[in-house]
Design a protein around this motif. Structure first.
Motif, PDB file in Angstrom:
ATOM      1  N   TRP B 112     -17.862 -14.493 -33.595  1.00 53.06           N
ATOM      2  CA  TRP B 112     -18.509 -13.423 -33.853  1.00 53.06           C
ATOM      3  C   TRP B 112     -19.962 -13.697 -34.129  1.00 53.06           C
ATOM      4  CZ3 TRP B 112     -19.732 -12.587 -39.772  1.00 53.06           C
ATOM      5  CH2 TRP B 112     -20.622 -11.399 -39.958  1.00 53.06           C
ATOM      6  N   ILE B 113     -20.381 -14.736 -34.895  1.00 53.29           N
ATOM      7  CA  ILE B 113     -21.899 -15.030 -34.945  1.00 53.29           C
ATOM      8  C   ILE B 113     -22.521 -15.025 -33.438  1.00 53.29           C
ATOM      9  CG2 ILE B 113     -23.520 -16.605 -35.474  1.00 53.29           C
ATOM     10  CD1 ILE B 113     -21.711 -17.263 -38.004  1.00 53.29           C
ATOM     11  N   ALA B 114     -21.807 -15.715 -32.520  1.00 55.87           N
ATOM     12  CA  ALA B 114     -22.389 -15.807 -31.090  1.00 55.87           C
ATOM     13  C   ALA B 114     -22.433 -14.540 -30.427  1.00 55.87           C
ATOM     14  CB  ALA B 114     -21.545 -16.772 -30.264  1.00 55.87           C
ATOM     15  N   LEU B 115     -21.403 -13.640 -30.448  1.00 59.99           N
ATOM     16  CA  LEU B 115     -21.416 -12.149 -30.116  1.00 59.99           C
ATOM     17  C   LEU B 115     -22.553 -11.477 -30.738  1.00 59.99           C
ATOM     18  CD1 LEU B 115     -17.526 -11.519 -29.664  1.00 59.99           C
ATOM     19  CD2 LEU B 115     -19.389 -12.258 -27.892  1.00 59.99           C
ATOM     20  N   THR B 116     -22.874 -11.805 -31.941  1.00 55.61           N
ATOM     21  CA  THR B 116     -23.666 -10.787 -32.551  1.00 55.61           C
ATOM     22  C   THR B 116     -25.324 -11.255 -31.996  1.00 55.61           C
ATOM     23  OG1 THR B 116     -22.351 -10.495 -34.690  1.00 55.61           O
ATOM     24  CG2 THR B 116     -24.647 -10.131 -34.857  1.00 55.61           C
ATOM     25  N   VAL B 117     -25.260 -12.703 -32.015  1.00 56.29           N
ATOM     26  CA  VAL B 117     -26.574 -12.783 -31.498  1.00 56.29           C
ATOM     27  C   VAL B 117     -26.918 -12.328 -29.980  1.00 56.29           C
ATOM     28  CG1 VAL B 117     -27.982 -14.786 -30.842  1.00 56.29           C
ATOM     29  CG2 VAL B 117     -26.727 -14.916 -32.955  1.00 56.29           C
ATOM     30  N   VAL B 118     -25.771 -12.483 -29.243  1.00 57.70           N
ATOM     31  CA  VAL B 118     -25.947 -11.977 -27.994  1.00 57.70           C
ATOM     32  C   VAL B 118     -26.389 -10.288 -27.705  1.00 57.70           C
ATOM     33  CG1 VAL B 118     -24.791 -11.401 -25.439  1.00 57.70           C
ATOM     34  CG2 VAL B 118     -24.754 -13.745 -26.789  1.00 57.70           C
ATOM     35  N   MET B 119     -25.393  -9.736 -28.363  1.00 52.87           N
ATOM     36  CA  MET B 119     -25.624  -8.247 -28.423  1.00 52.87           C
ATOM     37  C   MET B 119     -26.839  -7.571 -29.246  1.00 52.87           C
ATOM     38  SD  MET B 119     -21.762  -6.886 -29.331  1.00 52.87           S
ATOM     39  CE  MET B 119     -21.536  -7.772 -30.575  1.00 52.87           C
ATOM     40  N   GLY B 120     -27.182  -8.658 -30.196  1.00 52.97           N
ATOM     41  CA  GLY B 120     -28.563  -8.319 -31.034  1.00 52.97           C
ATOM     42  C   GLY B 120     -29.705  -8.422 -29.924  1.00 52.97           C
ATOM     43  N   VAL B 121     -29.756  -9.402 -29.312  1.00 57.74           N
ATOM     44  CA  VAL B 121     -30.899  -9.604 -28.201  1.00 57.74           C
ATOM     45  C   VAL B 121     -30.762  -8.601 -26.897  1.00 57.74           C
ATOM     46  CG1 VAL B 121     -31.585 -11.188 -26.370  1.00 57.74           C
ATOM     47  CG2 VAL B 121     -30.862 -12.172 -28.509  1.00 57.74           C
ATOM     48  N   VAL B 122     -29.506  -8.187 -26.584  1.00 56.92           N
ATOM     49  CA  VAL B 122     -29.349  -7.207 -25.629  1.00 56.92           C
ATOM     50  C   VAL B 122     -29.877  -5.789 -26.034  1.00 56.92           C
ATOM     51  CG1 VAL B 122     -27.817  -5.897 -24.116  1.00 56.92           C
ATOM     52  CG2 VAL B 122     -27.622  -8.276 -24.224  1.00 56.92           C
ATOM     53  N   ILE B 123     -29.239  -5.493 -27.339  1.00 60.46           N
ATOM     54  CA  ILE B 123     -29.731  -4.231 -27.779  1.00 60.46           C
ATOM     55  C   ILE B 123     -31.366  -3.978 -28.215  1.00 60.46           C
ATOM     56  CG2 ILE B 123     -29.479  -2.591 -30.010  1.00 60.46           C
ATOM     57  CD1 ILE B 123     -26.422  -3.600 -29.736  1.00 60.46           C
TER      58      ILE B 123
END
Lengths: 115, 124
Positions: B112-123
């Motif tokens: 979850w933390i990894a996916l949040t970081v990835v999506m946070g950067v993309v958004i």
């Protein structure tokens, strides 16, 4: 058992199955929206309204919203029965939250109708 | 039930094992998502009324508060889905022992933390 299945009265098995089947619909819809945003370079108004004017997408969106209504009916009830002990207070909160959940479906229906 | 028994409700002094943390986060994100839907459905409804309102919704979502709300909502949804998938595995009889339960809990928190970081950067 027969009367239970035929009435709106819920039981544990129904809740268990409903929670999971609605979760699968919401998961599928989430993946669909993720795919849309990833595969669309720029989301313009034309692309966006074009998406929701598609009949299949309308049906899928409405199914997702109805699933949300059923899912939160069970999920919020589970949370509330643990943390809100006075019955009358819980009844009022549950009534209001379920009303909001119904409003989500109604808003979705009328928006989809107009696209 | 004996109502005189001692009750410890000082949550900040209780250490949560990973499986307990995952359970409470599933509830917190579930309730948060219900209220986030007010904004999501509101934004969705007005984005489909006209090209002008679509533009103003896009503008709001590109602001700092808008982006934070989008990232928060997507992150909560991601977590709730991961927790839900873990529940489905448990329905099928996996991760039910102390060790495997805690390991699967740690796994979804990490993911979850990894996916949040990835999506946070993309958004952003």
């Amino acid at each position: 058992m027969v009367t239970n299945q035929a009435s709106i009265k819920r039981d544990g098995v129904q809740d268990f199955v409903s929670l999971r089947t609605t979760a699968i619909v919401i998961l599928a819809y989430s993946i669909f929206m993720l795919w849309f945003f990833v595969s669309t370079p720029t989301v313009t108004y034309e692309v966006w309204s074009g998406l929701f004017s598609n009949l299949a997408v309308k049906v899928f969106t409405l199914a997702a919203l109805v699933s949300v209504m059923i899912h939160v009916r069970i999920g919020l009830w589970q949370v509330l029965t643990d943390y809100v002990k006075p019955h009358n207070v819980r009844a009022v909160i549950q009534f209001l939250l379920n009303l909001i959940a119904f409003a989500y479906v109604a808003v979705g229906l009328f928006v989809l109708w107009g696209v | 039930m004996n109502k005189q028994r001692p009750v410890n409700l000082e949550l900040n002094t209780i250490s949560f094992p990973p499986s307990a943390l995952v359970s409470i986060l599933h509830r917190v994100t579930g309730v948060a998502l219900f209220f986030a839907l007010l904004l999501v459905i509101g934004a969705w409804a007005s984005s489909l009324t006209s090209a002008e309102s679509f533009a103003s919704v896009t503008e709001l979502m590109n602001g700092v508060i808008g982006k934070l709300l989008v990232i928060g909502t997507v992150s909560a949804l991601t977590y709730h889905i991961l927790g839900g998938v873990r529940h489905m595995f448990m329905d099928m009889g996996h991760f039910e022992e102390l060790e495997s339960g805690n390991n699967s809990a740690k796994f979804i928190i990490g993911l979850w933390i990894a996916l949040t970081v990835v999506m946070g950067v993309v958004i952003w």
